[in-house]
Motif scaffolding. Sequence first.
Motif: not given
Length: 157
Positions: A69-78, A121-124, A127-132
């Motif tokens: 969860d922490k990694r996921f939140i960090g990913f979203i913030r990044e 950029a939105v599509q990228t 895609r990243l959010s979906f994979r995560t």
Amino acid sequence: MTERKSLSISLGTHRQLEKLGDQLGLSHKDLVSAMVQFFAVTKLDPRYPKADAPDIVLKKLTDKVDALDKRFIGFIREQEKTLLKPMQADVQALRQASEGGSGAGLTPAQLEEQLTGVVEAVQTLLRLSFRTALVDNALRSEYKQQADQLIAQQNGL
């Protein structure tokens, strides 16, 4: 009538058996039966008392999910920092430029080029959010399955 057997144990072990039986409110016979059932169900080896008990395994799994969860939140913030905020700035600049706020309006070709970059950029990001999200759901599913198994083992099912 059931056949009975006797066990020979050391005095120290007998004292521990009595103390544990008193704490749990069980006779020696019932305590030994419960111990045998416990080890049969949990598959724990009594020779290794430091082995991971079901509650310890469950805690480790919980810690793994928390770390994820922490990694996921960090990913979203990044992603917000590197994609969303710059994208927002670009959209605002495009809006101003298309309205002529910067002194000169954009040509239709320039506007289309800028909007294409924003869409990519939105599509990228999606895609990243979906994979995560897929990885997160898979790990949560595995966690739930293992937790359910441990709970079933503890309940003797």
